[in-house]
Enzyme design. Structure first.
Site, PDB file in Angstrom:
ATOM      1  N   HIS A  27     -51.785  83.595  89.524  1.00 30.63           N
ATOM      2  CA  HIS A  27     -51.870  83.888  88.089  1.00 30.63           C
ATOM      3  C   HIS A  27     -53.185  84.586  87.750  1.00 30.63           C
ATOM      4  O   HIS A  27     -54.199  83.929  87.502  1.00 30.63           O
ATOM      5  CB  HIS A  27     -51.774  82.583  87.293  1.00 30.63           C
ATOM      6  CG  HIS A  27     -50.518  81.818  87.577  1.00 30.63           C
ATOM      7  ND1 HIS A  27     -50.346  81.083  88.726  1.00 30.63           N
ATOM      8  CD2 HIS A  27     -49.380  81.671  86.857  1.00 30.63           C
ATOM      9  CE1 HIS A  27     -49.140  80.516  88.710  1.00 30.63           C
ATOM     10  NE2 HIS A  27     -48.540  80.853  87.586  1.00 30.63           N
ATOM     11  N   HIS A 258     -49.432  87.247  83.458  1.00 36.16           N
ATOM     12  CA  HIS A 258     -49.597  85.797  83.554  1.00 36.16           C
ATOM     13  C   HIS A 258     -49.475  85.281  84.985  1.00 36.16           C
ATOM     14  O   HIS A 258     -50.386  84.637  85.494  1.00 36.16           O
ATOM     15  CB  HIS A 258     -48.574  85.073  82.663  1.00 36.16           C
ATOM     16  CG  HIS A 258     -48.389  83.633  83.022  1.00 36.16           C
ATOM     17  ND1 HIS A 258     -49.140  82.631  82.462  1.00 36.16           N
ATOM     18  CD2 HIS A 258     -47.562  83.028  83.916  1.00 36.16           C
ATOM     19  CE1 HIS A 258     -48.775  81.473  82.984  1.00 36.16           C
ATOM     20  NE2 HIS A 258     -47.817  81.688  83.873  1.00 36.16           N
ATOM     21  N   GLU A 403     -47.704  56.346  75.370  1.00 33.17           N
ATOM     22  CA  GLU A 403     -47.639  55.946  76.789  1.00 33.17           C
ATOM     23  C   GLU A 403     -48.085  57.072  77.719  1.00 33.17           C
ATOM     24  O   GLU A 403     -48.810  56.847  78.694  1.00 33.17           O
ATOM     25  CB  GLU A 403     -46.210  55.534  77.172  1.00 33.17           C
ATOM     26  CG  GLU A 403     -45.686  54.302  76.458  1.00 33.17           C
ATOM     27  CD  GLU A 403     -45.118  54.621  75.075  1.00 33.17           C
ATOM     28  OE1 GLU A 403     -45.048  55.817  74.702  1.00 33.17           O
ATOM     29  OE2 GLU A 403     -44.761  53.668  74.357  1.00 33.17           O
TER      30      GLU A 403
HETATM   31  C1  LIG Z   1     -45.153  70.862  82.126  1.00 34.96           C
HETATM   32  C2  LIG Z   1     -45.091  72.282  82.569  1.00 34.96           C
HETATM   33  N1  LIG Z   1     -44.087  73.064  82.137  1.00 34.96           N
HETATM   34  C3  LIG Z   1     -43.978  74.335  82.571  1.00 34.96           C
HETATM   35  C4  LIG Z   1     -44.878  74.851  83.446  1.00 34.96           C
HETATM   36  C5  LIG Z   1     -44.721  76.263  83.979  1.00 34.96           C
HETATM   37  N2  LIG Z   1     -45.745  77.120  83.375  1.00 34.96           N
HETATM   38  C6  LIG Z   1     -46.898  77.407  83.983  1.00 34.96           C
HETATM   39  S1  LIG Z   1     -47.902  78.350  83.064  1.00 34.96           S
HETATM   40  C7  LIG Z   1     -46.782  78.429  81.799  1.00 34.96           C
HETATM   41  C8  LIG Z   1     -47.095  79.191  80.563  1.00 34.96           C
HETATM   42  C9  LIG Z   1     -48.359  78.750  80.017  1.00 34.96           C
HETATM   43  O1  LIG Z   1     -48.772  79.556  78.994  1.00 34.96           O
HETATM   44  P1  LIG Z   1     -50.305  79.501  78.595  1.00 34.96           P
HETATM   45  O2  LIG Z   1     -50.786  78.138  78.629  1.00 34.96           O
HETATM   46  O3  LIG Z   1     -50.433  80.236  77.321  1.00 34.96           O
HETATM   47  O4  LIG Z   1     -51.015  80.256  79.776  1.00 34.96           O
HETATM   48  P2  LIG Z   1     -51.370  81.819  79.866  1.00 34.96           P
HETATM   49  O5  LIG Z   1     -50.078  82.540  80.127  1.00 34.96           O
HETATM   50  O6  LIG Z   1     -51.962  82.217  78.586  1.00 34.96           O
HETATM   51  O7  LIG Z   1     -52.293  81.887  81.009  1.00 34.96           O
HETATM   52  C10 LIG Z   1     -45.651  77.699  82.120  1.00 34.96           C
HETATM   53  C11 LIG Z   1     -44.487  77.556  81.223  1.00 34.96           C
HETATM   54  C12 LIG Z   1     -45.919  73.998  83.867  1.00 34.96           C
HETATM   55  N3  LIG Z   1     -46.836  74.392  84.732  1.00 34.96           N
HETATM   56  N4  LIG Z   1     -46.011  72.743  83.398  1.00 34.96           N
END
Ligand SMILES: Cc1ncc(C[n+]2csc(CCOP(=O)(O)OP(=O)(O)O)c2C)c(N)n1
Ligand SMILES: [Mg+2]
Length: 654
Positions: A27, A258, A403
């Site tokens: 990422h 991302h 919790e």
């Molecule tokens: C509980 C959980 N759900 C889904 C994911 C998969 N996931 C990883 S990053 C992401 C998007 C996160 O967006 P953001 O926090 O805005 O990060 P950015 O793209 O800005 O770096 C997702 C859905 C995860 N790691 N954990």
């Protein structure tokens, strides 16, 4: 950013870009977006020591947006931590590399904790901040006075656990907690306005947090906000408006930066745009030296703090040791057991647990709590003192009906130093805790879960409250010990084992209802330590082995006695902890399981995990549907978990 800081930040950016590209996975967007904020934080504010990553009074930096782990690896390498070499960065995401995708926790490396499951890190950070306040109260603010920083993204703040944890942090007035919000308005599916329209400022303010908004690429604004945060009287969030994938002409500001490599062509364009002329993984000497100087300066400051305080800290043995049971605690434990053996009254194991907790409540590093079920979980004794907003002299946390955050916070409390947290809720609500329990197991943290109301034995609250598959699902988590003691003596023994397990979290499942004792004599040996042991034998020669745990063990003994009156002889194995039993040597396991052809199990729970012992020929008495609402004895009868039914079925089988 001035030229120098820009270079420092770009070093983070390009290490991240190149590592993700080489791994063909990772990422880059977040590290590129947050590099400016991270540079100012590490250069001007964060107190850390690359030469001694475990310095107790260091600031904690938690990466809740753990997918951006290359940001952290880059910073650790650049500031001179021995834990991360350039080679490690080149091996990002490869087998056994310290630079894992989401590194959770790595002792003594600068990796405090980062989270894969979004939002966990926020709860961990709240736990860190509480731990800091507790320690500060115990040893004085000359020795402990650090901050906890947590970097969280849009995703972390969308997760429900963030609400629970932020709300509790605001309530407790954790002024040592600083949240850096990577407010780039992008997540995987695209712009965040696809799914959120929260007013972040109002949200944080309503929790009792301060909230600042800045441009996350403007060093003056970053500096000013961080400076202000140092003196905040409340927890504070700094919303950093950033561009994800900053510097990428075609992918910057878009979700395409991302979670996948930028690609060779795009990387060329980023190099051009950010005027970075160096080959992949090459950090020019001048820039590396500048970063190393940041690390050295931090080390020097840290060393003088350590030198001044080391002597005093070294006197506090409980800070270094795990829970140390003193002679007087040991003898109080023994005395309580002996007193009980004189009366042998029926007693709920949650009550037994309370008696144990009363004895150990003085341990300076044991921190209790419950998610609003204190009186039901029996987690707070007369001797506990409540932790209150702004006052951390106590040893008991009212987590509220939260919790998930409770368990995430406990991970933070445990990771912080040598505090050992335990927290209670009903066993059924372990489902609300599962992601954090799993991480505790993965991170090898000594966290203790007190899960009461552990079966249909809770009665009238009915199927929504009656655990069925919960023990099975907890038992299936690696590196988690699930204890289900059968009486007072076993409850004490299981607690003592939970204390001893240095690198393994423990669940202690306890009854709501009173149960008859099964251990009527107390040898000096902790019999639960083998996970399972023979508690009753009705003859030298037997043809039946009955396995059971918790509240069903006394039933198993009754059944064994009844069968003996009909010349059917058996032994009863009390099995409070399958995980510990599975770790015993083959001889012991054969001794327990190899004596009879027929093995049966009795546990008022889903039966699958018992089949590994009873085999296909065995019988499993349990419940493989949802429970019922009724007085508990009626429910046991409804599911034919009683003397007559079970004895009859065993006889039929024999
Ligand atoms: C509980 C959980 N759900 C889904 C994911 C998969 N996931 C990883 S990053 C992401 C998007 C996160 O967006 P953001 O926090 O805005 O990060 P950015 O793209 O800005 O770096 C997702 C859905 C995860 N790691 N954990
Ligand atoms: Mg985002």
């Amino acid at each position: 950013m001035n030229k120098n800081n820009k270079e420092l930040a770009n070093a983070i950016r390009f290490l991240s870009i190149d590592a993700v590209q080489k791994a063909n996975s990772g990422h880059p967007g977040m590290p590129m977006g947050m590099a400016d904020v991270a540079t100012i934080l590490f250069k001007n504010f964060l107190r850390f020591n690359p030469k001694n990553p475990n310095w107790l009074n260091r600031d904690r930096f938690v990466l809740s947006a753990g997918h951006g782990s290359m940001l952290l690896y880059s910073l650790l390498y650049l500031t001179g931590y021995k834990s991360i070499s350039l080679n490690d960065i080149k091996n990002f995401r490869q087998l056994n590399s310290i630079c894992a995708g989401h590194p959770e926790y790595h002792p003594n490396s600068g990796i405090e904790t980062t989270t894969g499951p979004l939002g966990q890190g926020i709860s961990n950070a709240v736990g860190f901040a509480i731990a800091e306040e507790i320690l500060k109260k115990k040893v004085g603010n000359k020795l402990i006075n650090h901050k906890t920083y947590v970097l969280a993204g849009d995703g972390c703040l969308m997760e429900g656990i963030s609400h629970e944890a932020l709300s509790l942090a605001g309530h407790l007035k954790l002024k040592n907690l600083i949240l850096l919000f990577d407010n780039n308005s992008i997540s995987i599916d695209g712009p965040t306005n696809l799914s959120v329209s929260d007013n972040h400022k109002k949200r944080f303010n309503s929790y009792g947090w301060d909230f600042l908004e800045i441009n996350g690429h403007n060093e003056k604004e970053i500096f000013k906000a961080l400076k202000k945060a140092q003196k905040s009287k409340k927890p504070i969030a700094i919303s950093c408006k950033t561009i994800i994938g900053y510097g990428s002409p075609n992918k910057g500001g878009k979700s395409s930066s991302h979670g996948s490599p930028l690609g060779e062509e795009e990387i060329k364009l980023v190099r051009k745009k950010l005027k970075w002329k160096h080959e992949p993984f090459v950090i020019p000497e001048k820039i590396l030296n500048n970063w190393r100087a940041v690390g050295d300066k931090a080390s020097k400051k840290a060393q003088s703090d350590e030198k001044n305080n080391q002597k005093q800290l070294s006197k506090l043995s409980w800070l270094k040791n795990e829970l140390v049971l003193t002679e007087s605690i040991f003898s109080a434990i023994e005395k309580t057991k002996q007193d009980y053996l004189k009366s042998l009254d029926p007693i709920a194991t949650r009550k037994c647990s309370e008696k144990f907790l009363e004895i150990v409540s003085k341990l300076p590093n044991l921190i209790g709590g419950s998610a609003d079920l204190t009186g039901s979980n029996n987690t707070k004794t007369k001797k506990h003192k409540i932790i209150k907003p702004g006052n951390f002299s106590g040893n008991y946390i009212h987590y509220g009906v939260r919790e998930h955050a409770m368990c995430g916070l406990m991970n933070g409390i445990s990771l912080h130093s040598n505090l050992v947290p335990y927290g209670g809720t009903f066993l059924i609500f372990s489902d609300y805790c599962k992601p954090s329990i799993r991480l505790a197991a993965m991170m090898k943290q000594k966290v203790i879960y007190v899960f009461t109301h552990d079966s249909i034995g809770l009665g009238e609250d009915g199927p929504t409250h009656q655990p069925i598959e919960q023990l099975t699902s907890l038992r299936s988590i690696p590196n988690l010990n699930v204890f289900r003691p059968a009486d007072m003596i076993e409850t004490f023994e299981c607690w003592q084992l939970a204390f001893k397990n240095k690198n393994t979290p423990s669940v202690i499942a306890l009854t709501r209802q009173k149960i008859d004792p099964v251990r009527r004599k107390n040898g000096s040996k902790n019999l639960c330590s083998n996970g399972a042991y023979e508690i009753l034998r009705t003859n030298d020669k037997i043809k039946l082995t009955i396995l059971s745990s918790g509240s069903e063990t006394s039933l198993a003994c009754e059944i064994s006695h009844k069968l003996a009156t009909e010349n059917i002889y058996s032994k009863v194995i009390s099995m409070p902890c399958q995980e510990l039993f599975d770790q015993q040597n083959e001889n012991y396991r054969k001794e327990i399981l190899g004596e009879t052809d027929l093995i049966v199990s009795i546990e008022a729970s889903e039966t699958n995990f018992w089949k590994k012992y009873t085999g296909l020929q065995g019988l499993n008495f349990g419940i493989n549907s949802f429970g019922k609402s009724a007085p508990y004895k009626d429910i046991y009868n409804n599911f034919e978990l009683n003397l007559e039914s079970i004895a009859k079925k065993i006889k039929q089988r024999l």
